[in-house]
Scaffold this active site. Structure first.
Site, PDB file in Angstrom:
ATOM      1  N   HIS A  72     -18.259  -3.481  20.977  1.00  0.00           N
ATOM      2  CA  HIS A  72     -19.357  -3.718  20.036  1.00  0.00           C
ATOM      3  C   HIS A  72     -20.474  -4.505  20.713  1.00  0.00           C
ATOM      4  O   HIS A  72     -20.246  -5.621  21.177  1.00  0.00           O
ATOM      5  CB  HIS A  72     -18.864  -4.498  18.817  1.00  0.00           C
ATOM      6  CG  HIS A  72     -18.063  -3.665  17.862  1.00  0.00           C
ATOM      7  ND1 HIS A  72     -17.737  -4.080  16.606  1.00  0.00           N
ATOM      8  CD2 HIS A  72     -17.549  -2.423  17.994  1.00  0.00           C
ATOM      9  CE1 HIS A  72     -17.035  -3.131  15.991  1.00  0.00           C
ATOM     10  NE2 HIS A  72     -16.907  -2.119  16.826  1.00  0.00           N
ATOM     11  N   TYR A 200     -20.769  -9.942   8.770  1.00  0.00           N
ATOM     12  CA  TYR A 200     -20.444 -11.272   8.234  1.00  0.00           C
ATOM     13  C   TYR A 200     -21.406 -11.523   7.076  1.00  0.00           C
ATOM     14  O   TYR A 200     -22.623 -11.503   7.279  1.00  0.00           O
ATOM     15  CB  TYR A 200     -20.663 -12.346   9.300  1.00  0.00           C
ATOM     16  CG  TYR A 200     -19.650 -12.344  10.422  1.00  0.00           C
ATOM     17  CD1 TYR A 200     -19.824 -11.550  11.553  1.00  0.00           C
ATOM     18  CD2 TYR A 200     -18.521 -13.167  10.365  1.00  0.00           C
ATOM     19  CE1 TYR A 200     -18.903 -11.563  12.597  1.00  0.00           C
ATOM     20  CE2 TYR A 200     -17.594 -13.192  11.406  1.00  0.00           C
ATOM     21  CZ  TYR A 200     -17.782 -12.388  12.511  1.00  0.00           C
ATOM     22  OH  TYR A 200     -16.871 -12.408  13.542  1.00  0.00           O
ATOM     23  N   PRO A 292     -11.512 -19.238  11.438  1.00  0.00           N
ATOM     24  CA  PRO A 292     -11.601 -17.926  12.096  1.00  0.00           C
ATOM     25  C   PRO A 292     -13.009 -17.328  12.166  1.00  0.00           C
ATOM     26  O   PRO A 292     -13.212 -16.355  12.887  1.00  0.00           O
ATOM     27  CB  PRO A 292     -10.682 -17.046  11.233  1.00  0.00           C
ATOM     28  CG  PRO A 292     -10.566 -17.739   9.931  1.00  0.00           C
ATOM     29  CD  PRO A 292     -10.711 -19.194  10.207  1.00  0.00           C
ATOM     30  N   LYS A 296     -12.822 -17.186  17.535  1.00  0.00           N
ATOM     31  CA  LYS A 296     -12.606 -17.898  18.791  1.00  0.00           C
ATOM     32  C   LYS A 296     -11.153 -18.233  19.111  1.00  0.00           C
ATOM     33  O   LYS A 296     -10.831 -18.538  20.271  1.00  0.00           O
ATOM     34  CB  LYS A 296     -13.399 -19.227  18.781  1.00  0.00           C
ATOM     35  CG  LYS A 296     -14.882 -19.059  18.893  1.00  0.00           C
ATOM     36  CD  LYS A 296     -15.291 -18.661  20.307  1.00  0.00           C
ATOM     37  CE  LYS A 296     -16.641 -18.004  20.347  1.00  0.00           C
ATOM     38  NZ  LYS A 296     -16.635 -16.650  20.873  1.00  0.00           N
ATOM     39  N   TYR A 384     -21.036 -16.490  20.592  1.00  0.00           N
ATOM     40  CA  TYR A 384     -20.165 -15.473  19.982  1.00  0.00           C
ATOM     41  C   TYR A 384     -19.470 -14.637  21.053  1.00  0.00           C
ATOM     42  O   TYR A 384     -18.280 -14.347  20.947  1.00  0.00           O
ATOM     43  CB  TYR A 384     -20.961 -14.583  19.018  1.00  0.00           C
ATOM     44  CG  TYR A 384     -20.077 -13.685  18.193  1.00  0.00           C
ATOM     45  CD1 TYR A 384     -19.472 -14.155  17.016  1.00  0.00           C
ATOM     46  CD2 TYR A 384     -19.808 -12.383  18.593  1.00  0.00           C
ATOM     47  CE1 TYR A 384     -18.632 -13.351  16.269  1.00  0.00           C
ATOM     48  CE2 TYR A 384     -18.966 -11.564  17.851  1.00  0.00           C
ATOM     49  CZ  TYR A 384     -18.384 -12.054  16.689  1.00  0.00           C
ATOM     50  OH  TYR A 384     -17.539 -11.245  15.969  1.00  0.00           O
TER      51      TYR A 384
HETATM   52  P1  FAD Z   1       0.486 -18.294  18.044  1.00  0.00           P
HETATM   53  O1  FAD Z   1      -0.069 -16.934  17.981  1.00  0.00           O
HETATM   54  O2  FAD Z   1       0.640 -19.071  16.784  1.00  0.00           O
HETATM   55  O3  FAD Z   1       1.874 -18.207  18.790  1.00  0.00           O
HETATM   56  C1  FAD Z   1       2.797 -19.281  18.818  1.00  0.00           C
HETATM   57  C2  FAD Z   1       4.199 -18.724  18.945  1.00  0.00           C
HETATM   58  O4  FAD Z   1       5.119 -19.799  19.008  1.00  0.00           O
HETATM   59  C3  FAD Z   1       4.604 -17.879  17.756  1.00  0.00           C
HETATM   60  O5  FAD Z   1       5.116 -16.652  18.196  1.00  0.00           O
HETATM   61  C4  FAD Z   1       5.642 -18.723  17.025  1.00  0.00           C
HETATM   62  O6  FAD Z   1       6.602 -17.948  16.367  1.00  0.00           O
HETATM   63  C5  FAD Z   1       6.215 -19.527  18.176  1.00  0.00           C
HETATM   64  N1  FAD Z   1       6.824 -20.799  17.755  1.00  0.00           N
HETATM   65  C6  FAD Z   1       6.396 -21.653  16.788  1.00  0.00           C
HETATM   66  N2  FAD Z   1       7.188 -22.715  16.717  1.00  0.00           N
HETATM   67  C7  FAD Z   1       8.163 -22.548  17.640  1.00  0.00           C
HETATM   68  C8  FAD Z   1       9.276 -23.289  18.024  1.00  0.00           C
HETATM   69  N3  FAD Z   1       9.578 -24.458  17.438  1.00  0.00           N
HETATM   70  N4  FAD Z   1      10.042 -22.825  19.036  1.00  0.00           N
HETATM   71  C9  FAD Z   1       9.758 -21.639  19.644  1.00  0.00           C
HETATM   72  N5  FAD Z   1       8.705 -20.879  19.297  1.00  0.00           N
HETATM   73  C10 FAD Z   1       7.923 -21.326  18.318  1.00  0.00           C
HETATM   74  N6  FAD Z   1      -8.800 -15.573  16.936  1.00  0.00           N
HETATM   75  C11 FAD Z   1      -9.744 -14.879  17.620  1.00  0.00           C
HETATM   76  O7  FAD Z   1      -9.968 -15.148  18.811  1.00  0.00           O
HETATM   77  N7  FAD Z   1     -10.469 -13.853  17.047  1.00  0.00           N
HETATM   78  C12 FAD Z   1     -10.264 -13.505  15.756  1.00  0.00           C
HETATM   79  O8  FAD Z   1     -10.904 -12.548  15.305  1.00  0.00           O
HETATM   80  C13 FAD Z   1      -9.301 -14.255  14.991  1.00  0.00           C
HETATM   81  N8  FAD Z   1      -9.065 -13.943  13.704  1.00  0.00           N
HETATM   82  C14 FAD Z   1      -8.063 -14.581  13.042  1.00  0.00           C
HETATM   83  C15 FAD Z   1      -7.836 -14.206  11.741  1.00  0.00           C
HETATM   84  C16 FAD Z   1      -6.826 -14.839  11.026  1.00  0.00           C
HETATM   85  C17 FAD Z   1      -6.609 -14.422   9.585  1.00  0.00           C
HETATM   86  C18 FAD Z   1      -6.018 -15.852  11.642  1.00  0.00           C
HETATM   87  C19 FAD Z   1      -4.903 -16.527  10.875  1.00  0.00           C
HETATM   88  C20 FAD Z   1      -6.249 -16.226  12.936  1.00  0.00           C
HETATM   89  C21 FAD Z   1      -7.270 -15.610  13.654  1.00  0.00           C
HETATM   90  N9  FAD Z   1      -7.538 -15.953  14.972  1.00  0.00           N
HETATM   91  C22 FAD Z   1      -8.543 -15.293  15.642  1.00  0.00           C
HETATM   92  C23 FAD Z   1      -6.767 -16.996  15.640  1.00  0.00           C
HETATM   93  C24 FAD Z   1      -5.653 -16.441  16.547  1.00  0.00           C
HETATM   94  O9  FAD Z   1      -4.821 -15.584  15.813  1.00  0.00           O
HETATM   95  C25 FAD Z   1      -4.841 -17.603  17.149  1.00  0.00           C
HETATM   96  O10 FAD Z   1      -5.724 -18.527  17.715  1.00  0.00           O
HETATM   97  C26 FAD Z   1      -3.830 -17.130  18.213  1.00  0.00           C
HETATM   98  O11 FAD Z   1      -2.743 -16.504  17.605  1.00  0.00           O
HETATM   99  C27 FAD Z   1      -3.327 -18.296  19.077  1.00  0.00           C
HETATM  100  O12 FAD Z   1      -2.305 -17.864  19.935  1.00  0.00           O
HETATM  101  P2  FAD Z   1      -1.138 -18.867  20.359  1.00  0.00           P
HETATM  102  O13 FAD Z   1      -0.258 -18.073  21.256  1.00  0.00           O
HETATM  103  O14 FAD Z   1      -1.719 -20.140  20.835  1.00  0.00           O
HETATM  104  O15 FAD Z   1      -0.387 -19.231  19.005  1.00  0.00           O
HETATM  105  C1  DHB Z   2     -11.617 -10.591  12.552  1.00  0.00           C
HETATM  106  C2  DHB Z   2     -11.280 -11.896  12.297  1.00  0.00           C
HETATM  107  C3  DHB Z   2     -12.231 -12.872  12.473  1.00  0.00           C
HETATM  108  O1  DHB Z   2     -11.935 -14.149  12.243  1.00  0.00           O
HETATM  109  C4  DHB Z   2     -13.518 -12.583  12.913  1.00  0.00           C
HETATM  110  O2  DHB Z   2     -14.426 -13.560  13.058  1.00  0.00           O
HETATM  111  C5  DHB Z   2     -13.832 -11.280  13.183  1.00  0.00           C
HETATM  112  C6  DHB Z   2     -12.869 -10.285  13.009  1.00  0.00           C
HETATM  113  C7  DHB Z   2     -10.604  -9.540  12.363  1.00  0.00           C
HETATM  114  O3  DHB Z   2      -9.468  -9.864  11.988  1.00  0.00           O
HETATM  115  O4  DHB Z   2     -10.915  -8.362  12.564  1.00  0.00           O
END
Ligand code: FAD
Ligand code: DHB
Length: 390
Positions: A72, A200, A292, A296, A384
């Site tokens: 995009h 958005y 979100p 980021k 962004y």
């Molecule tokens: P997580 O994905 O949370 O992974 C952590 C892992 O550790 C999990 O698998 C969990 O099961 C495991 N764990 C937890 N506790 C324990 C334990 N005690 N022992 C062993 N394992 C454990 N980010 C973006 O960049 N762009 C987006 O568009 C975006 N949209 C989002 C939309 C939504 C609705 C949400 C909720 C989040 C969004 N995010 C977005 C954020 C993104 O999903 C997270 O920042 C990302 O998942 C971080 O990755 P991580 O590996 O640090 O943590």
């Molecule tokens: C999505 C989530 C976001 O937080 C965002 O800023 C853009 C897209 C998504 O889930 O597609």
């Protein structure tokens, strides 16, 4: 069991760290609390910065993303229904790629397992020990009984609700937090996206976001109350609300259909400092959360892990501790810039119940400035698409 880097958490941060370390000849083991199916099915992020895409591609994870990801070059901002485009590509020379976190996760798991990597799934009662000594370890329990992994370093990649950050003595960690008085209600539907790019929306009734996963799979979000009950939000009501908030142009063309997933996410800004405690390092959501809106979270997790993998590689290759000593400071610099951007964008787009009318007029003036000024659009676009790595 023994390894060089013991990784708690098999989300994007833990998996990518393990992948990058493997490419540097460093051994790691991932200990994950959930099942593989659960981790692969968790619908979350959708937007990858170009730096994230480039890193994945450079390290052999680009093939399916290149085929299925949607590049995009712009996004739209709908202000009370009137749409304005921000041309990310023209302003910055960079684009973003829509490729779901589920897909990034599947690609990473496949690559780790193909390379003979170890991921322990369904580990119960995970705990970390001895990170202030030269003999750190991770303990957990499986159906076979208690297990222990000895390692040189622990990487806490266990997300916001993980065990690593709470294991740090209170006096050695400082946290900063802002909780927002609303959440996002998200749906996934097998419908054609309403637009080629993300929209958005800032509306008097609240925020909305039109996103996608493919040409046939749409992802929509609407701002909701924190105590929302999903039963009160049948699909029809969500579609009606989306039509209102996205504006008349989108309402006229949006394809509706049954949702195949529906969930609520709270919004939070959170930072823990520092991100290193002796031989334990935090990365990704374990150390910080952004609302979100700015897309980021996943990208920040990738940025942390890139710096951390380099630091470990330097240590194991040259015996140097310069990289691991500067990890926290380097990572936090980027984290705070992403916090600023995510907070600012969230603050402009959401409805704050009970706020004085003056506050709404300020939001509208900010958005008017953002979409009307090239300098403001440029600053926004730079953030962004992702700031360069420092
Ligand atoms: P997580 O994905 O949370 O992974 C952590 C892992 O550790 C999990 O698998 C969990 O099961 C495991 N764990 C937890 N506790 C324990 C334990 N005690 N022992 C062993 N394992 C454990 N980010 C973006 O960049 N762009 C987006 O568009 C975006 N949209 C989002 C939309 C939504 C609705 C949400 C909720 C989040 C969004 N995010 C977005 C954020 C993104 O999903 C997270 O920042 C990302 O998942 C971080 O990755 P991580 O590996 O640090 O943590
Ligand atoms: C999505 C989530 C976001 O937080 C965002 O800023 C853009 C897209 C998504 O889930 O597609």
């Amino acid at each position: 069991m023994r390894t060089q880097v013991g990784i708690v958490g098999g989300g994007p941060a833990g998996l990518l760290l393990s992948h990058l370390l493997h490419r540097q000849g460093i051994d790691s083991v991932i200990v994950e609390r959930r099942s593989r199916a659960y981790v692969e099915g968790r619908i979350r992020a959708g937007v990858l910065e170009q730096g994230t895409v480039d890193l994945l591609a450079e390290t052999g994870l680009g093939a399916r993303m290149a085929r299925e990801g949607l590049v995009h070059g712009g996004i739209e901002i709908a202000i009370d229904g009137a749409r304005h485009r921000i041309d990310l590509a023209a302003l910055t020379g960079k684009s973003v790629t829509v490729y779901g976190q589920t897909e990034v996760t599947k690609d990473l798991i496949e690559a780790r397992l193909a390379a003979g990597g170890t991921i322990v799934y369904e580990a119960d009662e995970v705990s970390v020990h001895g990170f202030d000594s030269d003999t750190p370890s991770i303990r957990w329990r499986t159906a076979d009984g208690p297990q222990e992994l000895h390692c040189d370093f622990i990487a806490g990649c266990d997300g916001f609700h993980g065990v690593c950050r709470p294991s740090v003595p209170a006096g050695r960690i400082r946290t900063y937090e802002r909780v927002y008085p609303f959440g996002w209600l998200g749906i996934l539907s097998q419908t054609e996206p309403v637009s080629d790019e993300l929209i958005y929306a800032s509306h008097d009734r609240g925020f909305a976001l039109a996103s996608m996963r493919s040409h046939a799979l749409s992802r929509y979000y609407i701002q909701c109350d924190l105590d929302v009950k999903l039963d009160d939000w049948p699909d029809e009501r969500i579609w009606d609300e989306l039509k209102t908030r996205l504006g008349p142009e989108a309402a006229a063309t949006i394809e509706t259909g049954p949702s195949i997933e529906k969930s609520v996410a709270p919004l939070r800004s959170f930072v823990a400092e520092p991100m290193r405690f002796g031989r334990m390092f935090l990365a990704g959501d374990a150390a910080h959360i952004v609302p979100p809106t700015g897309a980021k979270g996943l990208n920040l997790a990738v940025a942390d892990v890139r710096v951390l993998a380099e630091a470990f590689a330097e240590h194991f290759r040259d015996g140097s501790s310069a990289g691991i000593d500067s990890y926290s400071e380097r990572a936090l610099k980027r984290v705070w810039k992403a916090q600023r951007f995510s907070w600012w964008f969230s603050a402009q787009l959401h409805r704050y119940d009970g706020a004085e009318p003056f506050a709404r007029r300020l939001q509208l003036a900010e958005l008017d400035y953002l979409t009307g000024s090239e300098a403001a659009s440029h600053a926004f676009a730079e953030n962004y698409v992702g700031l360069p790595f420092g």
